[in-house]
Design a protein around this motif. Structure first.
Motif, mmCIF file in Angstrom:
data_model
loop_
_atom_site.group_PDB
_atom_site.id
_atom_site.type_symbol
_atom_site.label_atom_id
_atom_site.label_comp_id
_atom_site.label_asym_id
_atom_site.label_seq_id
_atom_site.Cartn_x
_atom_site.Cartn_y
_atom_site.Cartn_z
ATOM 1 N N TRP A 280 16.469 39.691 48.705
ATOM 2 C CA TRP A 280 17.148 39.310 47.470
ATOM 3 C C TRP A 280 16.172 39.278 46.296
ATOM 4 N N ILE A 281 14.942 38.927 46.576
ATOM 5 C CA ILE A 281 13.915 38.960 45.527
ATOM 6 C C ILE A 281 13.696 40.399 45.062
ATOM 7 N N SER A 284 16.743 41.589 43.070
ATOM 8 C CA SER A 284 16.794 41.036 41.718
ATOM 9 C C SER A 284 15.807 41.735 40.797
ATOM 10 N N ILE A 285 14.592 41.955 41.291
ATOM 11 C CA ILE A 285 13.585 42.654 40.490
ATOM 12 C C ILE A 285 14.073 44.048 40.130
ATOM 13 N N LYS A 341 15.573 27.860 39.273
ATOM 14 C CA LYS A 341 16.864 28.425 39.680
ATOM 15 C C LYS A 341 17.762 28.645 38.473
ATOM 16 N N ARG A 344 16.690 31.750 36.650
ATOM 17 C CA ARG A 344 17.035 33.001 37.339
ATOM 18 C C ARG A 344 18.509 33.361 37.172
ATOM 19 N N HIS A 391 9.970 34.661 37.009
ATOM 20 C CA HIS A 391 10.140 33.724 38.116
ATOM 21 C C HIS A 391 10.436 34.446 39.432
ATOM 22 N N TRP A 392 11.115 35.586 39.368
ATOM 23 C CA TRP A 392 11.332 36.346 40.606
ATOM 24 C C TRP A 392 10.018 36.900 41.144
ATOM 25 N N ALA A 461 21.135 36.315 42.608
ATOM 26 C CA ALA A 461 20.401 35.054 42.492
ATOM 27 C C ALA A 461 21.085 33.947 43.285
ATOM 28 N N GLU A 464 20.486 34.435 46.970
ATOM 29 C CA GLU A 464 19.116 34.067 47.375
ATOM 30 C C GLU A 464 18.973 32.564 47.491
#
Length: 495
Positions: A280-281, A284-285, A341, A344, A391-392, A461, A464
């Motif tokens: 999930w990271i 998201s990126i 959180k 994100r 933050h990710w 997000a 995750e």
């Protein structure tokens, strides 16, 4: 006291401490590698028309970016192997040296095919340098400074978007476009000299030998990137769609290969196993990076719809990157799990809001106030990307405690960004074609279509967060996992 944390400092660290004399030189090297990549990208775009006028090769115009991106994708997947076998210092010296060589070839190119060779060599170095920054970060800085350093490296894309057109435009204006590449080569050599005194010679002393190179996976991902890059320069919507579908199929084959192989992988095995938040990271990126590729067409819209000069339209295209820079730096002050959180989720929502506003302002014969609204909307969207991305990236750095696995996780983040950039260029071109033949319709379809990307990022997000809650917090790193260079520096400061 947590290993690697200096007495009397806050958990998140400060900008002043990041640029303390103990950290300043390595931070410049890490940020400089990313900045070199970014600046080179925009320098080439701004001076390429002048280069083509002198050496010819107009039919190969778009391939200067295609070969660069594909070679960068390949080298970005070799970051962890380079660190395992060469160490941080030698890996950076290799990257800066190869970049200088490729830049010299590009500067001296008598024909377009020779320039493409130089661009390919540049891409190999650029992909390595961009990935090394997030991997070597763990080796030279204490954990409480990671978030600041990630924000700084992310902000270098905005710096490159500002400096690139200025440098390229200046040398093109004085009739010596080759001088811009000479300037970049000199900068690369200067960073290499600084590397000799600021980075550790070995990245992971005592680690087991590195695994083999996953050549099949490299071929699959490079092929997917190449198909998408070709799609982005085609004018036929049908052919673009076919190429994107084919690229998606090749990318799916890559995922299947990664999940089922017992041999070496491009991404950590945990990406595809269990409840690890890593997938999930990475997602998201990739999605946030994808949203930023709308800037490819912003200068065109500015010139054709707003009647802007090329210079002013270029600044409009830079609005997202500047917002990214501001968002990255501002959000680095957010601490605590709850705050992170919220950022994100708020980040991609801000992206969607900005793009919806930009799309709604697309009208025929816009006034100066409307054009100012374009800039503000794009800047807001960029802020959303920057605040969430910082933050990710930091979350990705904290997934793995072991240095060897952490290097692979870091390399994967860079690979995700590069692949998303390639796919995003094709997606933007496809949406522009679907919105035609009116350019105004293209601008609206592209803007509203990309606004959906922010909604997708929110869903990722939330997913995750669910995985993280079920899995529990990651284990704290052992004292032996704290890089020796960091322990020595903190010991000197506390002693």
């Amino acid at each position: 006291m947590t290993p690697g944390q200096a007495p009397g400092n806050g958990q998140a660290g400060t900008w002043r401490r990041l640029f303390h004399r103990d950290h300043r030189a390595p931070v410049i090297v890490l940020a400089g590698g990313v900045g070199l990549f970014a600046t080179n990208t925009y320098v080439t775009t701004s001076l390429l028309p002048s280069a083509v006028a002198e050496i010819g090769g107009e039919k190969l115009y778009a391939w200067t970016m295609t070969v660069f991106v594909v070679s960068a994708v390949i080298s970005s997947m070799l970051v962890s192997r380079s660190l395992e076998r060469l160490g941080g210092r030698s890996s950076y010296l290799l990257g800066f040296g190869v970049f200088a060589a490729g830049t010299v070839i590009t500067a001296a190119a008598p024909t377009m095919p020779v320039m493409l060779v130089g661009r390919c060599v540049q891409g190999l170095a650029a992909g390595l340098l961009a990935g090394l920054g997030f991997a070597v970060l763990r080796l030279v800085l204490p954990e409480q400074l990671w978030q600041r350093a990630v924000a700084l490296m992310s902000a270098m894309w905005g710096v490159g978007n500002l400096l690139g057109p200025v440098i390229g435009g200046f040398f093109a204006q004085i009739g010596w476009w080759r001088g811009a590449f000479v300037f970049l080569a000199v900068g690369s050599v200067a960073l290499a000299v600084l590397t000799l005194t600021s980075l550790p010679a070995a990245a992971s002393r005592g680690e087991s030998p590195g695994e083999g190179v996953p050549w099949l996976a490299l071929v699959l991902l490079a092929s997917a990137a190449l198909l998408v890059s070709v799609a982005s320069i085609e004018s036929s919507p049908l052919l673009v769609a076919v190429l994107v579908v084919a690229a998606s199929g090749v990318a799916a084959a890559f995922v299947i290969r990664e999940r089922t192989t017992s041999g070496p992988r491009v991404l950590p095995e945990s990406t595809y196993r269990g409840r690890s938040p890593l997938r999930w990271i990475y997602a998201s990126i990739a999605v946030l990076t994808l949203a930023s590729t709308i800037e490819t067409f912003i200068p065109l819209f500015g010139q054709r719809l707003g009647g802007m000069s090329p210079l002013v339209a270029g600044f409009l295209g830079a609005a997202i990157s500047w917002g990214w820079t501001v968002g990255s730096i501002a959000s680095s002050n957010v601490d605590g799990d709850r705050g992170k959180k919220l950022v994100r989720v708020a980040g991609p929502l801000t992206v969607s809001a900005g793009l919806l506003g930009y799309g709604a302002l697309q009208i025929a014969a816009p006034s100066g106030a409307i054009q100012a609204g374009w800039y503000l909307a794009l800047f807001v969207s960029g802020c959303g990307i920057g605040m969430a991305m910082a933050h990710w990236l930091t979350a990705g750095l904290k997934v793995a405690a072991q240095p060897r696995e952490a290097a692979r996780v870091s390399a994967g983040m860079n690979t995700a960004q590069l692949i998303a950039t390639a796919f995003g260029s094709a997606l933007a071109g496809l949406l522009v074609a679907l919105g035609g033949p009116s350019l105004l319709g293209s601008a609206r379809v592209l803007s509203f279509g990309y606004a959906v990307i922010g909604v997708v990022a929110v869903g990722i997000a939330v997913r995750e967060f669910t995985v993280a809650r079920r899995s529990g917090p990651p284990p704290a790193p052992a004292v032996s996992d704290v890089p020796p260079i960091v322990r020595r520096r903190e010991a000197r400061r506390s002693g």
